[in-house]
Write a protein that holds these residues in place. Structure first.
Motif, PDB file in Angstrom:
ATOM      1  N   ASP A 187       0.822  -1.215   0.000  1.00 12.08           N
ATOM      2  CA  ASP A 187       0.000   0.000   0.000  1.00 12.08           C
ATOM      3  C   ASP A 187       0.854   1.263   0.000  1.00 12.08           C
ATOM      4  N   GLN A 188       1.987   1.230   0.684  1.00  8.94           N
ATOM      5  CA  GLN A 188       2.879   2.394   0.688  1.00  8.94           C
ATOM      6  C   GLN A 188       3.408   2.663  -0.721  1.00  8.94           C
ATOM      7  N   SER A 189       3.825   1.606  -1.422  1.00  8.61           N
ATOM      8  CA  SER A 189       4.344   1.775  -2.785  1.00  8.61           C
ATOM      9  C   SER A 189       3.254   2.252  -3.739  1.00  8.61           C
ATOM     10  N   VAL A 190       2.067   1.683  -3.603  1.00  7.81           N
ATOM     11  CA  VAL A 190       0.949   2.105  -4.455  1.00  7.81           C
ATOM     12  C   VAL A 190       0.608   3.566  -4.191  1.00  7.81           C
ATOM     13  N   GLY A 191       0.551   3.935  -2.924  1.00 10.11           N
ATOM     14  CA  GLY A 191       0.228   5.322  -2.587  1.00 10.11           C
ATOM     15  C   GLY A 191       1.262   6.311  -3.079  1.00 10.11           C
ATOM     16  N   ARG A 192       2.537   5.931  -3.009  1.00  9.13           N
ATOM     17  CA  ARG A 192       3.589   6.832  -3.491  1.00  9.13           C
ATOM     18  C   ARG A 192       3.528   6.979  -5.011  1.00  9.13           C
ATOM     19  N   ALA A 193       3.137   5.910  -5.716  1.00 11.47           N
ATOM     20  CA  ALA A 193       2.941   6.027  -7.167  1.00 11.47           C
ATOM     21  C   ALA A 193       1.779   6.969  -7.463  1.00 11.47           C
ATOM     22  N   LEU A 194       0.725   6.886  -6.674  1.00 19.41           N
ATOM     23  CA  LEU A 194      -0.427   7.772  -6.871  1.00 19.41           C
ATOM     24  C   LEU A 194      -0.089   9.221  -6.558  1.00 19.41           C
ATOM     25  N   ASP A 195       0.879   9.445  -5.650  1.00 20.66           N
ATOM     26  CA  ASP A 195       1.346  10.815  -5.386  1.00 20.66           C
ATOM     27  C   ASP A 195       1.777  11.504  -6.672  1.00 20.66           C
ATOM     28  N   LEU A 196       2.317  10.727  -7.610  1.00 17.76           N
ATOM     29  CA  LEU A 196       2.816  11.292  -8.859  1.00 17.76           C
ATOM     30  C   LEU A 196       1.695  11.811  -9.753  1.00 17.76           C
ATOM     31  N   PHE A 197       0.459  11.446  -9.413  1.00 22.52           N
ATOM     32  CA  PHE A 197      -0.721  11.972 -10.115  1.00 22.52           C
ATOM     33  C   PHE A 197      -1.488  12.959  -9.232  1.00 22.52           C
ATOM     34  N   ASP A 198      -0.828  13.416  -8.148  1.00 20.61           N
ATOM     35  CA  ASP A 198      -1.463  14.320  -7.176  1.00 20.61           C
ATOM     36  C   ASP A 198      -2.707  13.701  -6.553  1.00 20.61           C
ATOM     37  N   LEU A 199      -2.640  12.395  -6.310  1.00 19.37           N
ATOM     38  CA  LEU A 199      -3.719  11.677  -5.646  1.00 19.37           C
ATOM     39  C   LEU A 199      -3.219  11.228  -4.278  1.00 19.37           C
ATOM     40  N   ASP A 200      -3.906  11.646  -3.245  1.00 21.86           N
ATOM     41  CA  ASP A 200      -3.477  11.405  -1.867  1.00 21.86           C
ATOM     42  C   ASP A 200      -4.317  10.280  -1.260  1.00 21.86           C
ATOM     43  N   TRP A 201      -3.711   9.100  -1.136  1.00 17.27           N
ATOM     44  CA  TRP A 201      -4.421   7.926  -0.616  1.00 17.27           C
ATOM     45  C   TRP A 201      -4.117   7.759   0.863  1.00 17.27           C
ATOM     46  N   THR A 202      -5.128   7.595   1.661  1.00 21.44           N
ATOM     47  CA  THR A 202      -5.016   7.585   3.127  1.00 21.44           C
ATOM     48  C   THR A 202      -3.974   6.625   3.697  1.00 21.44           C
ATOM     49  N   PRO A 203      -3.827   5.389   3.194  1.00 22.86           N
ATOM     50  CA  PRO A 203      -2.867   4.461   3.817  1.00 22.86           C
ATOM     51  C   PRO A 203      -1.402   4.898   3.769  1.00 22.86           C
ATOM     52  N   VAL A 204      -1.060   5.886   2.945  1.00 24.65           N
ATOM     53  CA  VAL A 204       0.344   6.293   2.836  1.00 24.65           C
ATOM     54  C   VAL A 204       0.797   6.954   4.132  1.00 24.65           C
ATOM     55  N   LYS A 205       1.932   6.496   4.637  1.00 23.04           N
ATOM     56  CA  LYS A 205       2.524   7.113   5.823  1.00 23.04           C
ATOM     57  C   LYS A 205       3.565   8.129   5.354  1.00 23.04           C
ATOM     58  N   ARG A 206       3.439   9.361   5.848  1.00 24.24           N
ATOM     59  CA  ARG A 206       4.302  10.463   5.412  1.00 24.24           C
ATOM     60  C   ARG A 206       5.463  10.677   6.374  1.00 24.24           C
ATOM     61  N   TRP A 207       6.594  11.034   5.808  1.00 22.30           N
ATOM     62  CA  TRP A 207       7.762  11.393   6.611  1.00 22.30           C
ATOM     63  C   TRP A 207       7.495  12.735   7.274  1.00 22.30           C
ATOM     64  N   THR A 208       7.703  12.810   8.572  1.00 17.59           N
ATOM     65  CA  THR A 208       7.441  14.056   9.310  1.00 17.59           C
ATOM     66  C   THR A 208       8.690  14.588   9.994  1.00 17.59           C
ATOM     67  N   GLY A 209       9.839  14.042   9.711  1.00 14.48           N
ATOM     68  CA  GLY A 209      11.077  14.498  10.305  1.00 14.48           C
ATOM     69  C   GLY A 209      11.612  13.495  11.329  1.00 14.48           C
ATOM     70  N   LEU A 210      12.868  13.687  11.692  1.00 17.05           N
ATOM     71  CA  LEU A 210      13.503  12.788  12.657  1.00 17.05           C
ATOM     72  C   LEU A 210      12.845  12.891  14.009  1.00 17.05           C
ATOM     73  N   LYS A 211      12.732  11.764  14.669  1.00 17.37           N
ATOM     74  CA  LYS A 211      12.204  11.763  16.039  1.00 17.37           C
ATOM     75  C   LYS A 211      13.286  12.231  16.984  1.00 17.37           C
ATOM     76  N   GLY A 212      12.920  13.066  17.910  1.00 19.78           N
ATOM     77  CA  GLY A 212      13.871  13.528  18.903  1.00 19.78           C
ATOM     78  C   GLY A 212      14.773  14.661  18.448  1.00 19.78           C
ATOM     79  N   GLY A 213      14.458  15.257  17.292  1.00 21.84           N
ATOM     80  CA  GLY A 213      15.214  16.414  16.830  1.00 21.84           C
ATOM     81  C   GLY A 213      16.485  16.032  16.101  1.00 21.84           C
ATOM     82  N   GLU A 214      17.368  17.027  15.892  1.00 18.62           N
ATOM     83  CA  GLU A 214      18.586  16.822  15.116  1.00 18.62           C
ATOM     84  C   GLU A 214      19.592  16.009  15.892  1.00 18.62           C
ATOM     85  N   THR A 215      20.428  15.312  15.146  1.00 16.33           N
ATOM     86  CA  THR A 215      21.537  14.583  15.756  1.00 16.33           C
ATOM     87  C   THR A 215      22.833  15.233  15.345  1.00 16.33           C
ATOM     88  N   ALA A 216      23.854  15.076  16.183  1.00 17.01           N
ATOM     89  CA  ALA A 216      25.152  15.724  15.915  1.00 17.01           C
ATOM     90  C   ALA A 216      25.861  15.021  14.771  1.00 17.01           C
TER      91      ALA A 216
END
Length: 200
Positions: free
Chosen positions: A171-200
């Protein structure tokens, strides 16, 4: 208004070729139904063999997931003409043979003809190529297709999404392919940044 360019109808062509991974095409159809996008399906003969080996679905089960199913040999179908407006086409999965045929422009079936139409009309064509490893000929074909305007999008797992099952990865791969058509499918998990902030 004269000269205005209208948005294409919410209509996507889905090709399923004979590479392993027929589930990508199945879930693509499910996603388009969820999104209210009209799906036009073409399935290769080899894909029907793969369907029987990799799933418990019948060809009728697969067709029932699409709004319109076209016969592989029907070169007079609506999707064989550029005047039939679509958002583009995705081939999921895309075999190396299908990829090569699209790259040469010598199309022998409705599946590859529809892909050629997407390219000539400057519409988005996404090829979820399923093969590994690639030899130089495969890579050169991908380069040629990219230069022609296609997007090569192998279905690779996104481990940051922490998939818990094969279904999650598909589902993640299918959703990312649909992103290329500007279609946003709910099962896709989006990157929201590193957990715990920046690392050195």
């Amino acid at each position: 208004m004269n000269g205005a360019v209208s948005n294409p109808p919410r209509r996507l062509v889905v090709g399923i070729s004979g590479a392993s991974g027929v589930i990508y095409g199945v879930r693509m159809l499910d996603a388009l139904r969820d999104l209210g996008v009209e799906s036009h399906l073409i399935v290769s003969r080899a894909a029907l063999l793969t369907l029987s080996q990799e799933t418990d679905l019948t060809p009728d089960d697969l067709s029932a997931r699409a709004d319109v199913t076209h016969r592989l040999a029907d070169v007079g179908a609506s999707i064989a003409s550029g005047s039939f407006k679509t958002m583009g086409m995705v081939v999921a999965p895309c075999s190396v043979r299908t990829m090569g045929e699209i790259a040469t422009g010598v199309t022998s079936s409705l599946l590859t003809r529809a892909a050629d139409v997407a390219l000539k009309e400057r519409r988005r064509l996404v090829l979820m190529v399923r093969e590994t490893p690639f030899h130089l000929g495969h890579l050169r074909t991908m380069t040629a297709l990219t230069e022609m305007g296609a997007v090569i999008a192998p279905p690779l797992p996104a481990h940051y999404a922490r998939p818990r099952s094969i279904e999650d990865m598909v589902d993640q791969s299918v959703g990312r392919a649909l992103d290329l058509f500007d279609l946003d499918w709910t099962p896709v998990k989006r990157w929201t940044g590193l957990k715990g902030g920046e690392t050195a």
